[in-house]
Design a protein around this motif. Structure first.
Motif, PDB file in Angstrom:
ATOM      1  N   PHE A 490       1.021  -1.116  -0.154  1.00 37.02           N
ATOM      2  CA  PHE A 490      -0.081   0.089   0.351  1.00 37.02           C
ATOM      3  C   PHE A 490       0.912   0.653   0.451  1.00 37.02           C
ATOM      4  O   PHE A 490       0.620   2.127  -0.607  1.00 37.02           O
ATOM      5  N   CYS A 491       1.517   1.037   0.507  1.00 37.17           N
ATOM      6  CA  CYS A 491       3.166   2.903   0.962  1.00 37.17           C
ATOM      7  C   CYS A 491       3.181   2.709  -0.460  1.00 37.17           C
ATOM      8  O   CYS A 491       3.571   4.138  -0.812  1.00 37.17           O
ATOM      9  N   ASN A 492       3.732   1.772  -0.851  1.00 34.29           N
ATOM     10  CA  ASN A 492       4.613   2.130  -2.286  1.00 34.29           C
ATOM     11  C   ASN A 492       3.311   2.380  -3.709  1.00 34.29           C
ATOM     12  O   ASN A 492       3.980   2.979  -4.617  1.00 34.29           O
ATOM     13  N   LYS A 493       2.619   2.419  -3.251  1.00 32.39           N
ATOM     14  CA  LYS A 493       1.211   2.406  -3.896  1.00 32.39           C
ATOM     15  C   LYS A 493       0.811   4.274  -3.684  1.00 32.39           C
ATOM     16  O   LYS A 493      -0.265   4.622  -4.090  1.00 32.39           O
ATOM     17  N   GLY A 494       0.734   4.463  -2.512  1.00 31.57           N
ATOM     18  CA  GLY A 494       0.818   6.103  -1.777  1.00 31.57           C
ATOM     19  C   GLY A 494      -0.973   5.604  -0.723  1.00 31.57           C
ATOM     20  O   GLY A 494      -1.227   6.444  -0.843  1.00 31.57           O
ATOM     21  N   LEU A 495      -1.355   4.631  -0.893  1.00 30.10           N
ATOM     22  CA  LEU A 495      -2.498   4.099  -0.117  1.00 30.10           C
ATOM     23  C   LEU A 495      -1.960   4.147   1.305  1.00 30.10           C
ATOM     24  O   LEU A 495      -1.931   3.191   1.749  1.00 30.10           O
ATOM     25  N   PHE A 496      -1.609   5.521   1.657  1.00 31.46           N
ATOM     26  CA  PHE A 496      -1.268   5.614   3.643  1.00 31.46           C
ATOM     27  C   PHE A 496      -2.876   5.317   4.262  1.00 31.46           C
ATOM     28  O   PHE A 496      -2.609   4.387   5.036  1.00 31.46           O
ATOM     29  N   ASP A 497      -3.950   5.637   3.497  1.00 33.58           N
ATOM     30  CA  ASP A 497      -5.023   5.300   4.654  1.00 33.58           C
ATOM     31  C   ASP A 497      -4.712   4.366   5.065  1.00 33.58           C
ATOM     32  O   ASP A 497      -5.786   3.143   5.841  1.00 33.58           O
ATOM     33  N   GLU A 498      -4.980   3.137   3.234  1.00 28.20           N
ATOM     34  CA  GLU A 498      -4.848   1.339   3.725  1.00 28.20           C
ATOM     35  C   GLU A 498      -3.916   0.888   4.508  1.00 28.20           C
ATOM     36  O   GLU A 498      -4.285   0.028   4.954  1.00 28.20           O
ATOM     37  N   ALA A 499      -3.352   1.719   4.206  1.00 32.75           N
ATOM     38  CA  ALA A 499      -1.872   0.280   5.205  1.00 32.75           C
ATOM     39  C   ALA A 499      -2.304   0.482   6.376  1.00 32.75           C
ATOM     40  O   ALA A 499      -2.231   0.120   6.995  1.00 32.75           O
ATOM     41  N   LEU A 500      -2.599   2.093   6.579  1.00 35.24           N
ATOM     42  CA  LEU A 500      -2.951   2.806   8.448  1.00 35.24           C
ATOM     43  C   LEU A 500      -4.202   1.782   8.486  1.00 35.24           C
ATOM     44  O   LEU A 500      -4.504   0.900   9.903  1.00 35.24           O
ATOM     45  N   THR A 501      -5.329   1.552   7.818  1.00 34.29           N
ATOM     46  CA  THR A 501      -6.260   0.477   8.779  1.00 34.29           C
ATOM     47  C   THR A 501      -5.959  -0.794   8.099  1.00 34.29           C
ATOM     48  O   THR A 501      -5.857  -1.693   9.365  1.00 34.29           O
ATOM     49  N   THR A 502      -4.760  -1.392   8.320  1.00 29.64           N
ATOM     50  CA  THR A 502      -4.018  -2.162   7.874  1.00 29.64           C
ATOM     51  C   THR A 502      -3.684  -2.268   8.886  1.00 29.64           C
ATOM     52  O   THR A 502      -2.913  -3.917  10.113  1.00 29.64           O
ATOM     53  N   LEU A 503      -2.700  -1.776   9.764  1.00 31.63           N
ATOM     54  CA  LEU A 503      -2.298  -1.848  10.844  1.00 31.63           C
ATOM     55  C   LEU A 503      -3.043  -1.629  11.596  1.00 31.63           C
ATOM     56  O   LEU A 503      -2.686  -2.384  12.839  1.00 31.63           O
ATOM     57  N   ALA A 504      -4.384  -1.011  11.807  1.00 29.15           N
ATOM     58  CA  ALA A 504      -5.138  -1.291  12.922  1.00 29.15           C
ATOM     59  C   ALA A 504      -5.489  -2.689  12.937  1.00 29.15           C
ATOM     60  O   ALA A 504      -5.281  -3.137  13.734  1.00 29.15           O
ATOM     61  N   LYS A 505      -6.195  -3.678  11.712  1.00 29.21           N
ATOM     62  CA  LYS A 505      -6.547  -4.674  11.707  1.00 29.21           C
ATOM     63  C   LYS A 505      -5.396  -5.505  12.000  1.00 29.21           C
ATOM     64  O   LYS A 505      -5.994  -6.533  12.923  1.00 29.21           O
ATOM     65  N   MET A 506      -4.737  -5.481  12.073  1.00 33.26           N
ATOM     66  CA  MET A 506      -2.968  -6.280  12.598  1.00 33.26           C
ATOM     67  C   MET A 506      -3.055  -5.513  13.988  1.00 33.26           C
ATOM     68  O   MET A 506      -3.455  -7.405  15.131  1.00 33.26           O
ATOM     69  N   LYS A 507      -3.030  -5.362  14.675  1.00 34.13           N
ATOM     70  CA  LYS A 507      -3.464  -4.775  16.571  1.00 34.13           C
ATOM     71  C   LYS A 507      -4.504  -5.071  16.801  1.00 34.13           C
ATOM     72  O   LYS A 507      -4.733  -5.513  18.094  1.00 34.13           O
ATOM     73  N   ASN A 508      -5.351  -5.526  15.900  1.00 38.76           N
ATOM     74  CA  ASN A 508      -7.345  -5.559  16.359  1.00 38.76           C
ATOM     75  C   ASN A 508      -7.200  -7.627  16.792  1.00 38.76           C
ATOM     76  O   ASN A 508      -7.857  -8.334  17.102  1.00 38.76           O
ATOM     77  N   LYS A 509      -6.605  -8.115  15.362  1.00 37.13           N
ATOM     78  CA  LYS A 509      -6.107  -9.319  15.524  1.00 37.13           C
ATOM     79  C   LYS A 509      -4.807 -10.127  16.282  1.00 37.13           C
ATOM     80  O   LYS A 509      -5.116 -11.179  16.223  1.00 37.13           O
ATOM     81  N   GLY A 510      -4.596  -9.587  17.081  1.00 37.50           N
ATOM     82  CA  GLY A 510      -3.594  -9.879  18.310  1.00 37.50           C
ATOM     83  C   GLY A 510      -2.519  -9.906  17.747  1.00 37.50           C
ATOM     84  O   GLY A 510      -1.492 -10.759  18.326  1.00 37.50           O
ATOM     85  N   CYS A 511      -1.983  -9.808  16.308  1.00 38.43           N
ATOM     86  CA  CYS A 511      -0.921 -10.027  15.868  1.00 38.43           C
ATOM     87  C   CYS A 511       0.150  -8.594  16.019  1.00 38.43           C
ATOM     88  O   CYS A 511      -0.097  -7.011  16.174  1.00 38.43           O
ATOM     89  N   ILE A 512       1.610  -8.417  17.235  1.00 38.39           N
ATOM     90  CA  ILE A 512       1.499  -7.302  17.548  1.00 38.39           C
ATOM     91  C   ILE A 512       2.929  -6.783  15.667  1.00 38.39           C
ATOM     92  O   ILE A 512       3.862  -7.226  15.289  1.00 38.39           O
ATOM     93  N   PRO A 513       2.590  -5.386  16.385  1.00 34.40           N
ATOM     94  CA  PRO A 513       3.652  -5.253  14.925  1.00 34.40           C
ATOM     95  C   PRO A 513       5.099  -4.867  15.555  1.00 34.40           C
ATOM     96  O   PRO A 513       5.321  -4.965  16.313  1.00 34.40           O
ATOM     97  N   ASP A 514       5.872  -4.562  14.255  1.00 31.58           N
ATOM     98  CA  ASP A 514       7.489  -5.404  14.986  1.00 31.58           C
ATOM     99  C   ASP A 514       8.492  -4.363  14.179  1.00 31.58           C
ATOM    100  O   ASP A 514       7.503  -2.908  13.860  1.00 31.58           O
ATOM    101  N   PRO A 515       9.455  -3.478  14.269  1.00 34.73           N
ATOM    102  CA  PRO A 515       9.871  -2.536  13.765  1.00 34.73           C
ATOM    103  C   PRO A 515      10.195  -1.371  12.681  1.00 34.73           C
ATOM    104  O   PRO A 515       9.823  -1.453  12.349  1.00 34.73           O
ATOM    105  N   ILE A 516       9.818  -3.117  11.765  1.00 34.16           N
ATOM    106  CA  ILE A 516       9.591  -3.158  10.468  1.00 34.16           C
ATOM    107  C   ILE A 516       8.413  -2.678  10.662  1.00 34.16           C
ATOM    108  O   ILE A 516       8.733  -1.865   8.818  1.00 34.16           O
ATOM    109  N   THR A 517       7.838  -3.100  10.986  1.00 39.72           N
ATOM    110  CA  THR A 517       6.211  -2.817  10.572  1.00 39.72           C
ATOM    111  C   THR A 517       6.150  -1.216  10.466  1.00 39.72           C
ATOM    112  O   THR A 517       5.511  -0.283   9.780  1.00 39.72           O
ATOM    113  N   TYR A 518       6.956   0.217  11.585  1.00 46.56           N
ATOM    114  CA  TYR A 518       7.205   0.970  11.398  1.00 46.56           C
ATOM    115  C   TYR A 518       7.594   2.156  10.814  1.00 46.56           C
ATOM    116  O   TYR A 518       7.569   2.820  10.271  1.00 46.56           O
ATOM    117  N   GLU A 519       8.763   0.939  10.889  1.00 47.53           N
ATOM    118  CA  GLU A 519       9.469   1.403  10.056  1.00 47.53           C
ATOM    119  C   GLU A 519       8.941   2.139   7.931  1.00 47.53           C
ATOM    120  O   GLU A 519       9.486   3.007   7.743  1.00 47.53           O
TER     121      GLU A 519
END
Length: 547
Positions: A490-519
């Motif tokens: 998503f980020c490579n295509k400039g779709l930041f809202d979709e990328a941030l939504t995916t981050l939220a889904k990730m947290k809701n599903k109990g998958c903990i973001p790692d440093p690479i996710t944030y970077e």
């Protein structure tokens, strides 16, 4: 083997009066299958000749031939010959013959028939021997019918029969093989001093079970109990304990126990040395592994294929494939025959350093020597070919696997899937995925991650998103790599809202973001001047202790 010993083995098979303790140990080592078959045929001919003699020899003579056939594992033949004996001569079987028949039925898995013979023993008025009862219990143990074996044990003990150490050794071994080490220990406690005096075999079997369950401390407690009772450990006992220590990473203690064997003037066998060589090599301590090999040679113990395989594996582990190759060649010079594992180690070693042609040469050598590659051999070579883009040849090997009745696993297909995606053959990758599903092979997250990553990098973000969403709907537990792949896409295509939504889904599903996710997100947001959003994620990253 000397000529005289070989002649003794041959004569023992032809002439029933010769008794060899374990012909199976020798015969296959130096005789062709054709010649071995001739021994079987000659014994059968001798039996038939005796049937036609007048007067007919006694049951004892027939039993000797049947016993020789049993030692050579020809159980079905014994059953057939025994039937001929009773129908054609009217000679009544004695207890020895019936015990032989029970053993054959047990080895063939026909426990109901073995108990029919047992009923016949009782009907004829024979007193069942310890051999009879032990064989019946062994039959249950061979089929994993441990409850039945123990029930039969309790029944015969209640009727006043006295069983020996061999019988209890079989019961304990059966329990340990079934993973019921605790039950085996309870049986030992139950019979100790009351029904039989335990021996080294019984203790060693339980010690082995405890070590396999990683209960090494308890195994050593049992070993100490042996010593206190003056039940002397064998080399097998020490091998089991040394192996347990090595599995637990306690190499120093393992060496200490090895030295104790030497101090007690016991002769360590090839297995003792192999345990230590393998343990050192698995930890990358090749120097120590070679020192054990040198000690082995000084003791006059000949290294075998397992010794060399461990050293080769160790060298490949530290990426010193050429030294492994020297060891591989040295093995042949010492007269040690390489096996499928030897070739697999070397093929995998060459694969890791991308020397696939050398791996292929070894693979062809296996064919010339009629050494059948196993699934691991194929997977290793297929992966190597895929990584250098030789996908068509890898697919030929997949077909060869199927022809050899070695169905490719998901690991095999993942290598090909990865190669197709990296070479941008995305439609072929999707077609392969469909084919895998049709074969009934369960896809794993590695398969889906490869596909999603390939679609994202191949500019087919929408297709990747469909696969991703489909996995979520079907309840798959996605890992951090899957989410990071989609976020990066998503980020490579400039779709930041979709990328941030995916981050939220990730947290809701109990998958903990790692440093690479944030970077991925922070770098992309700063690049697009989305500074507020980037700084917010940066603070979150600091709060989580990921920076």
């Amino acid at each position: 083997m000397s000529f005289s010993k070989a002649r003794y083995v041959i004569v023992s098979l032809f002439i029933p009066n010769f008794q060899l303790q374990n012909p199976n140990k020798f015969i296959p080592c130096f005789l062709s299958r054709r010649l071995y078959s001739q021994f079987h045929d000659n014994l059968v001919s001798s039996f038939n000749f005796m049937l036609n003699q007048n007067p007919t020899p006694s049951i004892i003579e027939f039993s000797k031939i049947l016993g020789s056939l049993v030692k050579a594992n020809h159980y079905s033949t014994v059953v057939s010959l025994h039937r001929m004996l009773e129908f054609n001569t009217g000679i009544k079987s004695n207890l020895v013959t019936l015990n032989i028949l029970i053993n054959c039925f047990c080895q063939l898995g026909y426990n109901s028939l073995s108990f029919s013979v047992f009923a016949n023993i009782l009907k004829k008025g024979y007193q069942p021997s310890v051999v009879t009862l032990t064989t019946l219990m062994k039959g249950h143990c061979l089929k994993g019918e441990l409850h039945e074996a123990l029930h039969f044990h309790d029944k015969v003990v209640a009727q006043g029969f006295h069983l020996d150490q061999v019988c209890y050794g079989i019961l304990i071994n059966g329990l340990c093989k079934a993973g019921q080490t605790r039950a085996a220990l309870q049986l030992l406690r139950r019979v100790d001093g009351k029904l039989v005096r335990p021996d080294a075999v019984m203790y060693t079997t339980i010690i082995d079970g405890l070590c396999k369950d990683r209960l090494v401390k308890e195994a050593f407690d049992l070993y100490s109990e042996m010593l206190a009772k003056r039940i002397y450990p064998t080399v097998v006992t020490y091998n089991t304990l040394i192996c347990g220590l090595c599995v637990m990473g306690q190499l120093k203690d393992a060496i200490g126990l090895f030295n104790k064997i030497i101090l007690e003037n016991m002769d360590p066998d090839v297995y003792t040395f192999n345990i230590l060589v393998d343990a050192f090599c698995k930890e990358g301590k090749l120097k120590e592994g070679k020192e054990v090999l040198a000690a082995m040679m000084r003791k006059g113990v000949r290294p075998d294929v397992f010794t060399f395989n461990s050293l080769m594996d160790g060298y490949c582990l530290v990426n010193d494939v050429w030294k492994a190759n020297d060891m591989f060649k040295g093995m042949a010079q010492m007269g040690v025959t390489s096996n499928v594992y030897s070739y697999t180690v070397m093929i995998n070693g060459f694969r890791k350093i991308k020397m696939v042609d050398e791996a292929m040469n070894l693979f062809q050598e296996m064919h010339h020597k009629n050494i059948i590659p196993n699934t691991i051999t194929y997977n290793s070579l297929i992966d190597g070919l895929c990584k250098i883009g030789r996908i068509s040849y890898a697919l030929e090997l997949v077909n060869e696997m199927q022809d050899r009745c070695q169905p490719p696993s998901i690991v095999t297909y993942n290598s090909i899937l990865d190669a197709l995606c990296k070479n941008n053959h995305l439609d072929k990758a999707i077609a392969l995925l469909t084919k895998i599903k049709e074969k009934g092979i369960q896809l794993d997250m590695v398969s889906y991650n490869i596909l999603i990553n390939g679609l994202c990098k191949g500019g087919r973000l929408e297709d990747a998103q469909k696969v991703f969403e489909d996995l979520l709907v079907k309840g798959y537990t996605l890992d951090v790599y899957t989410y990071n792949t989609m976020i990066n896409g998503f980020c490579n295509k400039g779709l930041f809202d979709e990328a941030l939504t995916t981050l939220a889904k990730m947290k809701n599903k109990g998958c903990i973001p790692d440093p690479i996710t944030y970077e991925i997100l922070i770098a992309s947001l700063f690049e697009e001047n989305e500074n507020d959003k980037a700084e917010k994620l940066l603070r979150e990253m600091i709060t989580r202790g990921l920076l």
